[in-house]
Design a protein around this motif. Structure first.
Motif, PDB file in Angstrom:
ATOM      1  N   LYS A  20      -6.164  25.932   3.042  1.00  0.00           N
ATOM      2  CA  LYS A  20      -7.306  25.503   3.810  1.00  0.00           C
ATOM      3  C   LYS A  20      -8.166  25.319   2.371  1.00  0.00           C
ATOM      4  CE  LYS A  20      -6.172  28.360   7.712  1.00  0.00           C
ATOM      5  NZ  LYS A  20      -6.943  29.552   8.442  1.00  0.00           N
ATOM      6  N   THR A  24     -15.306  21.913   4.870  1.00  0.00           N
ATOM      7  CA  THR A  24     -15.680  21.190   5.993  1.00  0.00           C
ATOM      8  C   THR A  24     -17.084  20.999   6.283  1.00  0.00           C
ATOM      9  OG1 THR A  24     -13.831  22.364   6.961  1.00  0.00           O
ATOM     10  CG2 THR A  24     -15.472  21.128   8.609  1.00  0.00           C
ATOM     11  N   SER A  28     -19.022  18.761  11.417  1.00  0.00           N
ATOM     12  CA  SER A  28     -17.765  18.878  12.004  1.00  0.00           C
ATOM     13  C   SER A  28     -17.708  20.243  12.798  1.00  0.00           C
ATOM     14  CB  SER A  28     -16.443  18.694  10.941  1.00  0.00           C
ATOM     15  OG  SER A  28     -16.656  17.456  10.320  1.00  0.00           O
ATOM     16  N   ARG A  47     -19.665  23.557   3.490  1.00  0.00           N
ATOM     17  CA  ARG A  47     -19.494  24.768   4.122  1.00  0.00           C
ATOM     18  C   ARG A  47     -19.987  25.889   2.999  1.00  0.00           C
ATOM     19  NH1 ARG A  47     -14.277  26.359   7.156  1.00  0.00           N
ATOM     20  NH2 ARG A  47     -13.933  27.475   5.203  1.00  0.00           N
TER      21      ARG A  47
END
Length: 67
Positions: A20, A24, A28, A47
């Motif tokens: 991961k 992001t 989104s 983020r």
């Protein structure tokens, strides 16, 4: 299609599970959590808000700040 137990991630050509990324954009995440997610933050902001808020994960941030 992701295999069972991959938590929505995929394997690369060598068979390793893709990690991961954690970068992001807030815009989104607003599509998933609603327009009021991380109010006051720019949509193109990655983020980084996890570090700024002291949250260890997106799950923890949502549990603490997104009610």
């Amino acid at each position: 299609m992701a295999g069972k137990g991959l938590d929505g991630r995929h394997r690369d050509k060598t068979g390793r599970i893709d990690s991961k990324h954690g970068n992001t954009p807030v815009g989104s995440l607003r599509k998933t959590y609603g327009a009021h997610f991380a109010q006051g933050r720019r949509e193109d902001m990655p983020r980084m808000l996890l570090a700024e808020t002291g949250s260890g994960s997106l799950h923890a941030y949502v549990r603490e700040h997104h009610k």
